[in-house]
Design a protein around this motif. Structure first.
Motif, PDB file in Angstrom:
ATOM      1  N   GLU A  19     -17.373  -3.546  10.306  1.00  0.00           N
ATOM      2  CA  GLU A  19     -17.714  -5.013  11.020  1.00  0.00           C
ATOM      3  C   GLU A  19     -19.170  -4.917  11.050  1.00  0.00           C
ATOM      4  N   LYS A  20     -19.623  -6.094  10.093  1.00  0.00           N
ATOM      5  CA  LYS A  20     -21.113  -6.314  10.233  1.00  0.00           C
ATOM      6  C   LYS A  20     -21.396  -7.814  10.527  1.00  0.00           C
ATOM      7  N   GLY A  21     -21.600  -7.871  11.605  1.00  0.00           N
ATOM      8  CA  GLY A  21     -21.845  -9.353  12.059  1.00  0.00           C
ATOM      9  C   GLY A  21     -20.556 -10.359  11.812  1.00  0.00           C
ATOM     10  N   PRO A  22     -20.607 -11.264  11.013  1.00  0.00           N
ATOM     11  CA  PRO A  22     -19.402 -11.946  10.790  1.00  0.00           C
ATOM     12  C   PRO A  22     -18.400 -11.680   9.630  1.00  0.00           C
ATOM     13  N   GLU A  23     -18.996 -10.327   8.975  1.00  0.00           N
ATOM     14  CA  GLU A  23     -18.155  -9.692   7.748  1.00  0.00           C
ATOM     15  C   GLU A  23     -17.321  -8.640   8.338  1.00  0.00           C
ATOM     16  N   LEU A  24     -16.159  -8.591   7.675  1.00  0.00           N
ATOM     17  CA  LEU A  24     -15.192  -7.506   8.083  1.00  0.00           C
ATOM     18  C   LEU A  24     -14.683  -6.900   6.984  1.00  0.00           C
ATOM     19  N   TYR A  25     -14.679  -5.647   6.768  1.00  0.00           N
ATOM     20  CA  TYR A  25     -14.398  -4.885   5.551  1.00  0.00           C
ATOM     21  C   TYR A  25     -13.154  -3.987   5.812  1.00  0.00           C
ATOM     22  N   LEU A  26     -11.979  -4.136   5.296  1.00  0.00           N
ATOM     23  CA  LEU A  26     -10.813  -3.258   5.843  1.00  0.00           C
ATOM     24  C   LEU A  26     -10.151  -2.684   4.534  1.00  0.00           C
ATOM     25  N   LEU A  27      -9.987  -1.424   4.920  1.00  0.00           N
ATOM     26  CA  LEU A  27      -8.844  -0.323   3.981  1.00  0.00           C
ATOM     27  C   LEU A  27      -7.733  -0.132   4.770  1.00  0.00           C
ATOM     28  N   ALA A  28      -6.605  -0.578   4.378  1.00  0.00           N
ATOM     29  CA  ALA A  28      -5.126  -0.109   4.673  1.00  0.00           C
ATOM     30  C   ALA A  28      -4.648   0.875   3.545  1.00  0.00           C
ATOM     31  N   LEU A  29      -4.071   2.016   4.191  1.00  0.00           N
ATOM     32  CA  LEU A  29      -3.672   3.271   3.272  1.00  0.00           C
ATOM     33  C   LEU A  29      -2.288   3.688   3.716  1.00  0.00           C
ATOM     34  N   ASP A  30      -1.540   4.177   2.569  1.00  0.00           N
ATOM     35  CA  ASP A  30      -0.357   4.859   3.009  1.00  0.00           C
ATOM     36  C   ASP A  30      -0.315   5.988   1.912  1.00  0.00           C
ATOM     37  N   GLY A  31      -0.702   7.530   2.599  1.00  0.00           N
ATOM     38  CA  GLY A  31      -0.507   8.544   1.599  1.00  0.00           C
ATOM     39  C   GLY A  31       0.924   8.659   1.116  1.00  0.00           C
ATOM     40  N   LEU A  32       1.098   9.319  -0.245  1.00  0.00           N
ATOM     41  CA  LEU A  32       2.266   9.587  -0.676  1.00  0.00           C
ATOM     42  C   LEU A  32       3.234  10.533   0.159  1.00  0.00           C
ATOM     43  N   GLY A  33       4.355   9.854   0.383  1.00  0.00           N
ATOM     44  CA  GLY A  33       5.108  10.966   1.304  1.00  0.00           C
ATOM     45  C   GLY A  33       4.858  10.841   3.014  1.00  0.00           C
ATOM     46  N   HIS A  34       5.037  11.865   3.444  1.00  0.00           N
ATOM     47  CA  HIS A  34       4.731  11.962   4.813  1.00  0.00           C
ATOM     48  C   HIS A  34       4.269  13.381   5.333  1.00  0.00           C
ATOM     49  N   GLY A  35       3.898  13.568   6.365  1.00  0.00           N
ATOM     50  CA  GLY A  35       3.295  15.058   6.877  1.00  0.00           C
ATOM     51  C   GLY A  35       1.888  15.282   6.637  1.00  0.00           C
ATOM     52  N   GLU A  36       1.623  16.651   6.496  1.00  0.00           N
ATOM     53  CA  GLU A  36       0.300  17.158   6.475  1.00  0.00           C
ATOM     54  C   GLU A  36      -0.361  16.600   5.207  1.00  0.00           C
ATOM     55  N   ASN A  37       0.117  16.726   3.949  1.00  0.00           N
ATOM     56  CA  ASN A  37      -0.309  16.243   2.679  1.00  0.00           C
ATOM     57  C   ASN A  37      -0.721  14.899   2.650  1.00  0.00           C
ATOM     58  N   ALA A  38       0.295  13.993   3.126  1.00  0.00           N
ATOM     59  CA  ALA A  38       0.059  12.686   3.169  1.00  0.00           C
ATOM     60  C   ALA A  38      -1.164  12.326   3.819  1.00  0.00           C
ATOM     61  N   TYR A  39      -1.196  12.978   5.293  1.00  0.00           N
ATOM     62  CA  TYR A  39      -2.359  12.754   6.103  1.00  0.00           C
ATOM     63  C   TYR A  39      -3.543  12.968   5.493  1.00  0.00           C
TER      64      TYR A  39
END
Length: 344
Positions: free
Chosen positions: A169-189
């Motif tokens: 967040e920088k003043g009125p500007e918001l920059y957002l990244l949403a992610l889903d690592g493939l699979g689940h568990g430690e490698n996805a994390y």
């Protein structure tokens, strides 16, 4: 901003409630809360779990996460009958159980931020945020250009969540990244964590170029799907690009309750770190008051609809995210729901 996943505490009976209270107290102590501040957290957790035991035969669950270094977020969810008059039930002395009727009032008094959503046949969601003394500024929260809330929960029986989120967040500007690592568990994390680190530590780029940069930097990981949005309060615009199956919708509250006030979020096919299209471009949409951006990983069912919950749009973004998690989580994968709300 690096975000933290929620710790999930199922509360089917009193024994689990005691364990949840103990663990959440330790989380508050690890945040550096004073003894009196930990006491406030204990009151909130005790009242929440007590309400679950009294009113919901099957219990419910708590979602808890740190808020930076200075706060704690507690979300309580249940699938009970819901409240006919949620506002009245927050008054001291009002009870449907024959008790003193101080539970919700006590939770509200101990919370720096509080919100409650309840609907007959749906259940109840309670949001409590508690901060260290002097670390919460109500005016700053009220004057913020955007309100952001999310739920980030690991797959059942997993410790680490392979979904992730990063916010700048920088003043009125918001920059957002949403992610889903493939699979689940430690490698996805690990894949999702590295992608978030690249986003947070790199110069701010347009969404398509940001995703391409992340793609190059996480090639040695399992890979991830991702979505980047630049939300501008100054130009009242939303610029975004997605690669993979991060899904979502942009709602306009002026039309959502007639069933026609949203636009689906469209992403390119591909996997960050493995293969992405040779050319990508950014999509542009209008932003501003009455707008609601909702994103989620495939831990949420693809068919969901806000028209079932007419009063929900008036509530905190974290409550909206929690409702979608409660009602539509598959419970077979990591789960992420992100809600960004233009101030109403």
């Amino acid at each position: 901003m690096y975000v933290k996943q929620h710790q999930k505490y199922a509360v089917p009976d009193k024994s689990y409630a005691s364990m949840a209270k103990r663990d959440i107290s330790r989380m508050a102590e690890a945040q550096g809360f004073s003894a009196s501040e930990v006491g406030k957290v204990n009151i909130v957790v005790s009242e929440l779990t007590s309400n679950l035991m009294k009113h919901v035969p099957e219990g419910g669950e708590l979602l808890v996460r740190p808020l930076g270094k200075d706060g704690l977020e507690i979300i309580c969810l249940d699938n009970g009958e819901g409240m006919r008059d949620p506002s009245r039930m927050q008054e001291d002395g009002v009870s449907t159980y024959g008790s003193a009727g101080e539970g919700l009032g006590a939770i509200k008094r101990q919370s720096d931020e509080f919100d409650l959503f309840s609907q007959a046949g749906v259940g109840t969601i309670i949001l409590s945020r508690i901060f260290k003394a002097g670390k919460y500024n109500a005016r700053t929260a009220q004057d913020a250009n955007h309100e952001l809330g999310y739920v980030l929960v690991a797959k059942p029986h997993e410790t680490l969540c392979g979904d992730n989120l990063a916010v700048i967040e920088k003043g009125p500007e918001l920059y957002l990244l949403a992610l889903d690592g493939l699979g689940h568990g430690e490698n996805a994390y690990e894949a999702a964590q590295l992608a978030a680190k690249v986003f947070n530590t790199s110069p701010i780029l347009p969404p398509d170029k940001s995703l391409r940069h992340i793609h190059e930097q996480i090639r040695r990981t399992r890979g991830a799907v991702g979505f980047v949005a630049n939300i501008s309060g100054a130009t009242q615009s939303l610029s975004y690009c997605g690669i993979g199956n991060i899904a979502g919708k942009l709602y306009s509250a002026d039309g959502v309750w007639t069933g026609s006030g949203y636009k689906n979020i469209i992403s390119y096919n591909g996997i960050l770190g493995h293969n992405i299209p040779n050319t990508t471009s950014n999509q542009q949409l209008e932003w501003g008051r009455q707008k609601l951006l909702i994103l989620h990983s495939d831990g949420i069912k693809s068919r969901w609809e806000l028209t079932k919950y007419p009063a929900l749009v008036r509530h905190h973004a974290a409550v909206i995210a929690a409702l979608l998690y409660k009602e539509y989580s598959r419970q077979t994968d990591d789960t992420m729901v992100v809600v960004c709300k233009g101030k109403f």
